[in-house]
Write a protein that holds these residues in place. Sequence first.
Motif, mmCIF file in Angstrom:
data_model
loop_
_atom_site.group_PDB
_atom_site.id
_atom_site.type_symbol
_atom_site.label_atom_id
_atom_site.label_comp_id
_atom_site.label_asym_id
_atom_site.label_seq_id
_atom_site.Cartn_x
_atom_site.Cartn_y
_atom_site.Cartn_z
ATOM 1 N N ASN A 193 119.020 55.792 50.427
ATOM 2 C CA ASN A 193 118.867 57.121 49.844
ATOM 3 C C ASN A 193 117.393 57.503 49.711
ATOM 4 N N PHE A 212 116.092 60.773 51.332
ATOM 5 C CA PHE A 212 115.523 61.776 50.436
ATOM 6 C C PHE A 212 114.023 61.941 50.675
ATOM 7 N N LEU A 247 113.283 63.713 54.213
ATOM 8 C CA LEU A 247 113.569 65.147 54.209
ATOM 9 C C LEU A 247 112.676 65.891 53.225
ATOM 10 N N PHE A 248 112.450 65.304 52.078
ATOM 11 C CA PHE A 248 111.621 65.924 51.037
ATOM 12 C C PHE A 248 110.202 66.167 51.549
ATOM 13 N N CYS A 277 108.921 69.965 52.700
ATOM 14 C CA CYS A 277 107.814 70.471 51.874
ATOM 15 C C CYS A 277 106.589 70.764 52.725
ATOM 16 N N TYR A 305 121.741 65.459 49.267
ATOM 17 C CA TYR A 305 121.038 66.626 49.787
ATOM 18 C C TYR A 305 120.768 67.659 48.688
ATOM 19 N N VAL A 338 117.474 66.769 47.462
ATOM 20 C CA VAL A 338 116.442 67.254 48.379
ATOM 21 C C VAL A 338 116.145 68.724 48.117
ATOM 22 N N VAL A 396 112.500 69.980 46.885
ATOM 23 C CA VAL A 396 111.712 70.876 47.730
ATOM 24 C C VAL A 396 111.341 72.139 46.965
ATOM 25 N N ALA A 432 108.285 60.839 45.721
ATOM 26 C CA ALA A 432 109.614 60.436 46.180
ATOM 27 C C ALA A 432 109.972 59.037 45.688
ATOM 28 N N THR A 460 124.008 58.593 44.873
ATOM 29 C CA THR A 460 122.669 59.190 44.868
ATOM 30 C C THR A 460 121.667 58.308 44.129
#
Length: 330
Positions: free
Chosen positions: A108, A112, A115-116, A120, A195, A198, A202, A262, A281
């Motif tokens: 995770n 996370f 993508l984060f 960003c 998600y 995320v 963001v 993160a 999560t």
Amino acid sequence: MSKSEPLKIDAVIDLPDNNPKDTANHPATQARTEVAKRGRRGTLELWLPKLVVAPSFLLSLVFVYGFILWTGYLSFTKSRLLPKYDWAGFIQYQKLWASERWWVACQNLLLFGGLFILICLALGVLIAVLLDQRIRIEGTLRTIYLYPMALSFIVTGTAWKWMLTPGLGLEKLMHEWGWTGFTFDWLVNPDMAIYTIVIAGVWQSTGFVVALFLAGLRGIDDAIIKAARVDGAGTWRIYTRIIIPSLRPVFFSTFMILGHIAVKSFDLVMALTGGGPGYSTDLPATFMYTYAFTRGQIGLGSASAMVMLGGVLGIVLPYLYSELRGKNHG
């Protein structure tokens, strides 16, 4: 007087008499007093900042670095509900890497974090470039994008939980507008819940990235851009070939900061999903909290905390190395 006798010269020197007032008023005495005062003043100026900073330094030394060392030692013990100080080797680390929940937390974190950071950076650069065009409502837009930075992750997580809970936020709004078939159950779906974190992360951090890149864009010399325009370069080519490559230090710094956020993400997850549904999560920070403070597994929680510390150091140390190297070469 014979020629062989040395010539004697009597020097008349004004010496203060035995009166204390005359002694105190003598220039030599006053000079010595002034030197002594300057010496005491210089000593005070030298030690006063150290004395002021000393309490904070000692508290940080004990409650930050001291407890890091204590946590590191507990990770090599069989501590459960209460600390034990008998050395047990790497047994807690073996249990940690054998735990399925820990592997889910690491996966995770990679999902996370990737993508984060990526979203960003992409949104931050795009919005910063648009704001750099000096549009009329730049101040208003900049305030809107920077506003989430003023909120804590607890507030962000709670707000997005209200919006994404089925039957309460977005889904209820769409039903009231007539789209009764609309469903959005990511928050309660184990495969999609990560998600939602995320999305909230963001929304919280993009404004910070915008501020960094906008400052970098405003720091570029306009003469370079004007020279490129004289040579016939268009706006797209100027940004892709000149401006964006010159922002490498900003990219690197932003990546380091977002990666650090993160790895340490805890309050956002706890406020938004609580680590659920189930532990779908979970992140390393929530794993550490769960086992160290709610399940009475202090040793295992300490081991996960030290692994997290290693991850943070793996992100921060390259940044510090690059900064120090740049200063030395500069």
